[in-house]
Design a protein around this motif. Structure first.
Motif, PDB file in Angstrom:
ATOM      1  N   GLN A  84       0.733  -1.395  -0.076  1.00  0.00           N
ATOM      2  CA  GLN A  84       0.030   0.145  -0.131  1.00  0.00           C
ATOM      3  C   GLN A  84       0.866   1.182   0.133  1.00  0.00           C
ATOM      4  O   GLN A  84       0.395   2.246  -0.476  1.00  0.00           O
ATOM      5  N   LEU A  85       1.961   1.176   0.412  1.00  0.00           N
ATOM      6  CA  LEU A  85       2.951   2.162   0.391  1.00  0.00           C
ATOM      7  C   LEU A  85       3.610   2.462  -0.860  1.00  0.00           C
ATOM      8  O   LEU A  85       4.449   1.991  -1.333  1.00  0.00           O
ATOM      9  N   GLN A  86       3.458   3.892  -1.201  1.00  0.00           N
ATOM     10  CA  GLN A  86       4.246   4.412  -2.609  1.00  0.00           C
ATOM     11  C   GLN A  86       5.034   5.407  -1.952  1.00  0.00           C
ATOM     12  O   GLN A  86       5.110   5.690  -0.605  1.00  0.00           O
ATOM     13  N   PRO A  87       5.961   6.080  -2.690  1.00  0.00           N
ATOM     14  CA  PRO A  87       6.966   7.002  -2.347  1.00  0.00           C
ATOM     15  C   PRO A  87       6.700   7.966  -1.390  1.00  0.00           C
ATOM     16  O   PRO A  87       7.289   8.362  -0.670  1.00  0.00           O
ATOM     17  N   ALA A  88       5.501   8.587  -1.765  1.00  0.00           N
ATOM     18  CA  ALA A  88       4.774   9.614  -0.820  1.00  0.00           C
ATOM     19  C   ALA A  88       3.228   9.373  -0.547  1.00  0.00           C
ATOM     20  O   ALA A  88       2.928  10.566  -0.350  1.00  0.00           O
ATOM     21  N   SER A  89       2.732   8.560  -0.763  1.00  0.00           N
ATOM     22  CA  SER A  89       1.338   8.100  -0.277  1.00  0.00           C
ATOM     23  C   SER A  89       1.122   6.765  -0.010  1.00  0.00           C
ATOM     24  O   SER A  89       1.929   5.892  -0.008  1.00  0.00           O
ATOM     25  N   LEU A  90      -0.243   6.517   0.652  1.00  0.00           N
ATOM     26  CA  LEU A  90      -0.589   5.473   1.051  1.00  0.00           C
ATOM     27  C   LEU A  90      -2.012   5.179   0.176  1.00  0.00           C
ATOM     28  O   LEU A  90      -2.868   5.732   0.237  1.00  0.00           O
ATOM     29  N   ALA A 134      -6.308  13.531  -0.322  1.00  0.00           N
ATOM     30  CA  ALA A 134      -6.399  12.391  -1.066  1.00  0.00           C
ATOM     31  C   ALA A 134      -6.812  12.594  -2.662  1.00  0.00           C
ATOM     32  O   ALA A 134      -7.082  13.702  -2.789  1.00  0.00           O
ATOM     33  N   ASN A 135      -6.671  11.701  -3.621  1.00  0.00           N
ATOM     34  CA  ASN A 135      -6.923  11.662  -4.798  1.00  0.00           C
ATOM     35  C   ASN A 135      -7.014  10.226  -5.364  1.00  0.00           C
ATOM     36  O   ASN A 135      -6.542   9.375  -4.602  1.00  0.00           O
ATOM     37  N   PRO A 136      -7.973  10.012  -6.328  1.00  0.00           N
ATOM     38  CA  PRO A 136      -7.995   8.692  -6.915  1.00  0.00           C
ATOM     39  C   PRO A 136      -6.806   8.288  -7.386  1.00  0.00           C
ATOM     40  O   PRO A 136      -5.816   9.113  -8.086  1.00  0.00           O
ATOM     41  N   LYS A 137      -6.493   7.213  -7.335  1.00  0.00           N
ATOM     42  CA  LYS A 137      -5.394   6.309  -8.141  1.00  0.00           C
ATOM     43  C   LYS A 137      -5.620   6.350  -9.508  1.00  0.00           C
ATOM     44  O   LYS A 137      -6.828   6.527 -10.037  1.00  0.00           O
ATOM     45  N   SER A 138      -4.654   6.584 -10.367  1.00  0.00           N
ATOM     46  CA  SER A 138      -4.568   6.697 -11.786  1.00  0.00           C
ATOM     47  C   SER A 138      -5.425   5.529 -12.180  1.00  0.00           C
ATOM     48  O   SER A 138      -6.085   5.868 -13.387  1.00  0.00           O
ATOM     49  N   SER A 139      -5.533   4.661 -11.878  1.00  0.00           N
ATOM     50  CA  SER A 139      -6.028   3.043 -12.436  1.00  0.00           C
ATOM     51  C   SER A 139      -7.557   3.383 -12.412  1.00  0.00           C
ATOM     52  O   SER A 139      -8.236   3.158 -13.156  1.00  0.00           O
ATOM     53  N   THR A 140      -7.875   4.292 -11.227  1.00  0.00           N
ATOM     54  CA  THR A 140      -9.402   4.427 -11.012  1.00  0.00           C
ATOM     55  C   THR A 140      -9.932   5.447 -11.924  1.00  0.00           C
ATOM     56  O   THR A 140     -10.983   5.429 -12.635  1.00  0.00           O
ATOM     57  N   GLY A 141      -9.061   6.285 -12.323  1.00  0.00           N
ATOM     58  CA  GLY A 141      -9.831   7.387 -13.413  1.00  0.00           C
ATOM     59  C   GLY A 141      -9.745   6.672 -14.682  1.00  0.00           C
ATOM     60  O   GLY A 141     -10.751   7.005 -15.593  1.00  0.00           O
ATOM     61  N   ARG A 142      -8.685   5.789 -15.017  1.00  0.00           N
ATOM     62  CA  ARG A 142      -8.594   5.058 -16.476  1.00  0.00           C
ATOM     63  C   ARG A 142     -10.015   4.165 -16.514  1.00  0.00           C
ATOM     64  O   ARG A 142     -10.418   4.091 -17.645  1.00  0.00           O
ATOM     65  N   LEU A 143     -10.312   3.726 -15.365  1.00  0.00           N
ATOM     66  CA  LEU A 143     -11.682   3.092 -15.644  1.00  0.00           C
ATOM     67  C   LEU A 143     -12.978   3.856 -15.292  1.00  0.00           C
ATOM     68  O   LEU A 143     -14.122   3.349 -15.356  1.00  0.00           O
ATOM     69  N   ASP A 144     -13.001   5.182 -15.504  1.00  0.00           N
ATOM     70  CA  ASP A 144     -14.004   6.332 -15.394  1.00  0.00           C
ATOM     71  C   ASP A 144     -14.631   5.800 -14.121  1.00  0.00           C
ATOM     72  O   ASP A 144     -15.905   5.913 -13.984  1.00  0.00           O
ATOM     73  N   ILE A 145     -14.067   5.698 -12.954  1.00  0.00           N
ATOM     74  CA  ILE A 145     -14.853   5.390 -11.595  1.00  0.00           C
ATOM     75  C   ILE A 145     -14.473   6.886 -10.670  1.00  0.00           C
ATOM     76  O   ILE A 145     -13.287   7.120 -10.520  1.00  0.00           O
ATOM     77  N   PHE A 146     -15.414   7.599 -10.734  1.00  0.00           N
ATOM     78  CA  PHE A 146     -15.310   8.995  -9.817  1.00  0.00           C
ATOM     79  C   PHE A 146     -15.228   8.397  -8.442  1.00  0.00           C
ATOM     80  O   PHE A 146     -16.159   7.924  -7.721  1.00  0.00           O
ATOM     81  N   THR A 147     -14.306   8.823  -7.581  1.00  0.00           N
ATOM     82  CA  THR A 147     -14.043   8.708  -6.308  1.00  0.00           C
ATOM     83  C   THR A 147     -13.193   9.800  -5.691  1.00  0.00           C
ATOM     84  O   THR A 147     -12.693  10.635  -6.039  1.00  0.00           O
ATOM     85  N   ARG A 148     -13.893  10.375  -4.300  1.00  0.00           N
ATOM     86  CA  ARG A 148     -13.374  11.074  -3.618  1.00  0.00           C
ATOM     87  C   ARG A 148     -13.485  10.813  -1.897  1.00  0.00           C
ATOM     88  O   ARG A 148     -14.227  10.111  -1.768  1.00  0.00           O
ATOM     89  N   LEU A 149     -12.642  11.441  -1.262  1.00  0.00           N
ATOM     90  CA  LEU A 149     -12.537  11.054   0.012  1.00  0.00           C
ATOM     91  C   LEU A 149     -13.416  12.021   1.078  1.00  0.00           C
ATOM     92  O   LEU A 149     -13.638  13.355   0.584  1.00  0.00           O
ATOM     93  N   LEU A 187      -8.930   2.133  -4.569  1.00  0.00           N
ATOM     94  CA  LEU A 187      -9.254   3.239  -5.607  1.00  0.00           C
ATOM     95  C   LEU A 187      -8.702   4.607  -5.255  1.00  0.00           C
ATOM     96  O   LEU A 187      -8.511   5.370  -6.279  1.00  0.00           O
ATOM     97  N   SER A 188      -7.987   4.995  -3.835  1.00  0.00           N
ATOM     98  CA  SER A 188      -7.744   6.323  -3.525  1.00  0.00           C
ATOM     99  C   SER A 188      -6.332   5.999  -2.943  1.00  0.00           C
ATOM    100  O   SER A 188      -5.956   5.159  -2.332  1.00  0.00           O
ATOM    101  N   GLN A 189      -5.741   7.184  -2.859  1.00  0.00           N
ATOM    102  CA  GLN A 189      -4.465   7.477  -2.297  1.00  0.00           C
ATOM    103  C   GLN A 189      -4.472   8.534  -1.382  1.00  0.00           C
ATOM    104  O   GLN A 189      -5.144   9.559  -1.696  1.00  0.00           O
ATOM    105  N   LEU A 190      -3.623   8.539  -0.246  1.00  0.00           N
ATOM    106  CA  LEU A 190      -3.537   9.714   0.806  1.00  0.00           C
ATOM    107  C   LEU A 190      -2.133  10.054   0.903  1.00  0.00           C
ATOM    108  O   LEU A 190      -1.227   9.123   0.825  1.00  0.00           O
TER     109      LEU A 190
END
Length: 179
Positions: free
Chosen positions: A35-41, A108-123, A161-164
């Motif tokens: 779940q850990l990315q260089p600057a997000s979770l 927070a923001n959607p993960k890029s894969s979430t956007g490519r699937l056209d799934i609108f998500t927000r925290l 679907l999202s990252q923080l």
């Protein structure tokens, strides 16, 4: 204290790990290294979702649970997976929660894969009047608003679907600092 550095800005992965160890970021199921990315979770969906008629923010002094009691149409169990219908709005409690120190905030923001699937998500957070923003010192659960746009999607407990991003200190520079 998170690490030896007290610099302002977005926390890197090393300090995110420290935040997890310190209980600033908690989860109902242990946070995975993947779940850990260089600057997000990456945030994971919990098992409980609710279909709602429309998007909402709880507003000052109100919790998401308070609003769900008024506006939820029905509960959806994501334990074994469930289809979220295109054009519908769902609120899902996330597995992660926060107990931020006073000088910490998050976004927070959607993960890029979430956007490519056209799934609108927000925290969404309790007491908030803004999407995607977690105010300094927030202590409580996290929720995702999810609305599939192009086609229905199957999600399950643990889907990401999202990252923080956690942030320490002031988020913008004044004119003197820019100069």
């Amino acid at each position: 204290m998170i690490g030896n550095q007290q610099a302002n800005g977005i926390l890197p992965v090393q300090q995110l790990k420290n935040a997890i160890d310190a209980g600033i970021i908690a989860a109902e199921i242990d946070i995975e290294a993947s779940q850990l990315q260089p600057a997000s979770l990456d945030l994971r969906l919990g098992k409980d979702a609710w279909r709602v008629q429309a998007s909402f923010l709880p507003g000052r002094g109100m919790s998401v649970t308070d609003k769900l009691q008024k506006f939820a149409m029905h509960h959806v169990d994501l334990s074994g997976g469930a289809v979220l219908e295109r054009g519908c709005v769902y609120i899902v409690r996330l597995q992660e929660s926060l107990c931020l120190p006073a000088d910490f905030a998050a976004m927070a923001n959607p993960k890029s894969s979430t956007g490519r699937l056209d799934i609108f998500t927000r925290l969404i957070t309790d007491g908030s009047d803004q999407f995607e923003v977690v105010e300094n010192g927030y202590n409580g659960p996290l929720y995702a608003e999810i609305s599939p746009r192009t086609f229905s999607v199957k999600v399950r407990h643990g889907s990401r679907l999202s990252q923080l991003r956690l942030r320490r200190g002031q988020q913008s520079l004044d004119d003197a600092a820019l100069t």
